[in-house]
Design a protein around this motif. Structure first.
Motif, mmCIF file in Angstrom:
data_model
loop_
_atom_site.group_PDB
_atom_site.id
_atom_site.type_symbol
_atom_site.label_atom_id
_atom_site.label_comp_id
_atom_site.label_asym_id
_atom_site.label_seq_id
_atom_site.Cartn_x
_atom_site.Cartn_y
_atom_site.Cartn_z
ATOM 1 N N PRO A 194 31.889 30.783 -36.029
ATOM 2 C CA PRO A 194 32.319 30.410 -37.386
ATOM 3 C C PRO A 194 31.246 30.610 -38.455
ATOM 4 O O PRO A 194 31.578 30.664 -39.636
ATOM 5 C CB PRO A 194 32.668 28.919 -37.233
ATOM 6 C CG PRO A 194 31.860 28.452 -36.073
ATOM 7 C CD PRO A 194 31.802 29.630 -35.131
ATOM 8 N N GLN A 195 29.972 30.720 -38.056
ATOM 9 C CA GLN A 195 28.887 30.932 -39.030
ATOM 10 C C GLN A 195 27.980 32.077 -38.556
ATOM 11 O O GLN A 195 26.800 31.867 -38.248
ATOM 12 C CB GLN A 195 28.080 29.646 -39.204
ATOM 13 C CG GLN A 195 28.867 28.506 -39.849
ATOM 14 C CD GLN A 195 28.030 27.240 -39.972
ATOM 15 O OE1 GLN A 195 27.599 26.670 -38.973
ATOM 16 N NE2 GLN A 195 27.814 26.799 -41.207
ATOM 17 N N PRO A 196 28.490 33.299 -38.514
ATOM 18 C CA PRO A 196 27.698 34.417 -37.988
ATOM 19 C C PRO A 196 26.454 34.718 -38.801
ATOM 20 O O PRO A 196 25.519 35.356 -38.301
ATOM 21 C CB PRO A 196 28.680 35.588 -38.021
ATOM 22 C CG PRO A 196 29.681 35.219 -39.072
ATOM 23 C CD PRO A 196 29.819 33.725 -38.971
ATOM 24 N N GLU A 197 26.408 34.266 -40.040
ATOM 25 C CA GLU A 197 25.242 34.519 -40.890
ATOM 26 C C GLU A 197 24.035 33.663 -40.495
ATOM 27 O O GLU A 197 22.916 33.912 -40.967
ATOM 28 C CB GLU A 197 25.588 34.263 -42.354
ATOM 29 C CG GLU A 197 25.790 32.813 -42.745
ATOM 30 C CD GLU A 197 27.157 32.236 -42.373
ATOM 31 O OE1 GLU A 197 27.410 31.074 -42.742
ATOM 32 O OE2 GLU A 197 27.961 32.948 -41.738
ATOM 33 N N LEU A 198 24.219 32.687 -39.597
ATOM 34 C CA LEU A 198 23.148 31.776 -39.219
ATOM 35 C C LEU A 198 22.558 32.051 -37.837
ATOM 36 O O LEU A 198 21.520 31.473 -37.491
ATOM 37 C CB LEU A 198 23.635 30.321 -39.253
ATOM 38 C CG LEU A 198 24.104 29.779 -40.602
ATOM 39 C CD1 LEU A 198 24.514 28.315 -40.450
ATOM 40 C CD2 LEU A 198 23.020 29.928 -41.660
#
Length: 387
Positions: free
Chosen positions: A224-228
Motif C-alpha cells: 500500500p505504500q511502495p514509495e516507502l
C-alpha cells in the motif's frame, strides 16, 4: 498466527511472511519495512529512462561480435539483456507459472517448506541474521542446484500442475539445466572479452562441473505504500553471475548508473544478465558488479527467478595473474573464498557494495596480495542473495 510466520527454525526472531503483512496491514506498512529517506525509491531517481541497459543478441554462437558486445556491456554497465539466447520461451513461461502456483498455495502449505539460516534453502522472508535488522518487502524460495551433492529434492515443493502442464519440480529441473548451459556459454564470451582463452574464467570457477549454482524465486506482494519500501534493498550480487527472468508484465528492477536509478524495461523472453562481485574480483575490476534494487507495486504482485552461477565456494579467488601488471595494474583484491566472502551478507544482509569496497580498501592499505592457491577441500554450497 502460525499461518503468518515461521516461529523459530534458527532465526533470531519470528519470521513474518510479507504475503501475510500485505493481506492484513491495510493502508499503512509496518515500521520495520520503511526505508530511510535516502534509500526510498524516490531518492536519486533520474533520467526516467526505460530499457537503458544494453541488449545483446545471442543468436550467433560464440561469435566475435557477440563477445565484444557482452564484454562492452559488462565493462560499462555490469548488466545486459540477452535475447535469442537459446532457452525455449515455452520453458520460461512454464517455470514462471509453476512458481506462481507455489506462492498461490494456502499459507499453511507454503509454511511446510520454511527455511532456516543454516542453508537458506526453502521458503523464506528475510536476509541476514542480525536481530532487529531491516526487512524488505518480499518473500522467496531458495534452492541449491550445483554441486549435485547439495541438491535435495526433499526441500523442493511437491509438484503441482500449473497452466500449460508440467510439474514444478520437472519445470525447475529442466529450466536449471538449460540456464547452466547458457551461463557456461556467457563465461566463454566473458573470458574472450578479457583477452584470455575461452575456458580461463570457467577454470577459475572450478571448471565445468566444479561450479556452484542456486535459484532464488522472488515474490513481491502488493504494497500500500511502495514509495516507502523496497522489494530488495540496494546491493551488488556477491556471487559470480546472475541470470534473471523477470515478471512478464510488472517492472521492478532498477540499476544504478551515474548516480541515478534506471528502471529496466524487460524485453519479452530475455534474460537480464549481471556481473557479480566474484567476477569483478577475478577480472581485477575490468568487469563491474553494479548496485541494483527492486521496487514494489501498490496495484500488482510480482515474481522473478534469479539464477546464481557461482565459483566453487572453497577456492581462494583473487585477480587472475594475466590481468595483474604492477605498478600500473596492481591486484585490487586479496584472496578470499566465496564461503568467506558471503558470510558477511549472511550475517548482516545487503548493504550496497560495502563488502567488496572493504576488500579493495584493505588491499590498498596492506599492499598487493599473493597469488591465490586452489584448496583441496571438497566443493560446497555457493549461495547468493538477490532479486
Amino acid at each position: 498466527m502460525s499461518s503468518c510466520f515461521n516461529g523459530g527454525a534458527g532465526w533470531p526472531e519470528p519470521v513474518v511472511r510479507v504475503q501475510a503483512v500485505s493481506d492484513s496491514c491495510g493502508a499503512t506498512i509496518p515500521e520495520r519495512y520503511v526505508k530511510a529517506p535516502s534509500e526510498r525509491p524516490s531518492s536519486l531517481d533520474g533520467g526516467g529512462g526505460l530499457n537503458n541497459i544494453p541488449v545483446v543478441d545471442m543468436s550467433m554462437p560464440d561469435g566475435e561480435e557477440t563477445a565484444r558486445a557482452v564484454a562492452a556491456a559488462c565493462r560499462e554497465w555490469g548488466f545486459f539483456q540477452a535475447v535469442n539466447h537459446g532457452v525455449r520461451p515455452e520453458l520460461l513461461r512454464r517455470a514462471r507459472a509453476a512458481w506462481r502456483g507455489f506462492f498461490a498455495r494456502p499459507a499453511e502449505a507454503r509454511e511446510a517448506y520454511a527455511n532456516s539460516p543454516a542453508t537458506y534453502e526453502g521458503y523464506g522472508s528475510r536476509l541476514g541474521t542480525a536481530k532487529g535488522g531491516p526487512l524488505d518487502w518480499g518473500d522467496y524460495y531458495f534452492l541449491h542446484l550445483l554441486p549435485a551433492a547439495l541438491k535435495s529434492h526433499d526441500k523442493w515443493p511437491t509438484s503441482s500442475v500449473p497452466a500449460g502442464g508440467g510439474g514444478l519440480r520437472e519445470a525447475t529441473e529442466e529450466y536449471a539445466e538449460e540456464v547452466v548451459r547458457l551461463c557456461r556459454r556467457v563465461m566463454r564470451l566473458l573470458s574472450r572479452g578479457l583477452g584470455l582463452d575461452d575456458g580461463r574464467l570457467q577454470a577459475a570457477f572450478g571448471g565445468v562441473g566444479g561450479e556452484g549454482a542456486c535459484l532464488r524465486v522472488n515474490f513481491y506482494p502488493r504494497c500500500p505504500q511502495p514509495e516507502l519500501t523496497l522489494g530488495v534493498a540496494s546491493h551488488s550480487d556477491p556471487g559470480g553471475m546472475t541470470m534473471l527472468l523477470v515478471d512478464d508484465h510488472v517492472r521492478g528492477l532498477q540499476v544504478k548508473n551515474a548516480g541515478h536509478w534506471i528502471t529496466v524495461d524487460p524485453v519479452p523472453d530475455a534474460f537480464i544478465v549481471n556481473i557479480g562481485d566474484q567476477i569483478q574480483v577475478l577480472s581485477n575490476a575490468v568487469y563491474k558488479s553494479v548496485e541494483h534494487r527492486v521496487t514494489v507495486s501498490a496495484a500488482e504482485e510480482r515474481l522473478s527467478l534469479a539464477f546464481f552461477y557461482n565459483p566453487r565456494s572453497d577456492l581462494p579467488l583473487a585477480p587472475m595473474p594475466e590481468l595483474v601488471a604492477p605498478p600500473a595494474r596492481p591486484a585490487l583484491y586479496p584472496p578470499m573464498t566465496f564461503d568467506e566472502y558471503r558470510e558477511h551478507i549472511r550475517r548482516c544482509g545487503l548493504s550496497g557494495k560495502a563488502q567488496l569496497q572493504s576488500q579493495q580498501m584493505a588491499t590498498a592499505i596492506c599492499g598487493a596480495p599473493p597469488a591465490a592457491t586452489a584448496s583441496s577441500s571438497s566443493s560446497s554450497s555457493a549461495s547468493s542473495l538477490a532479486r
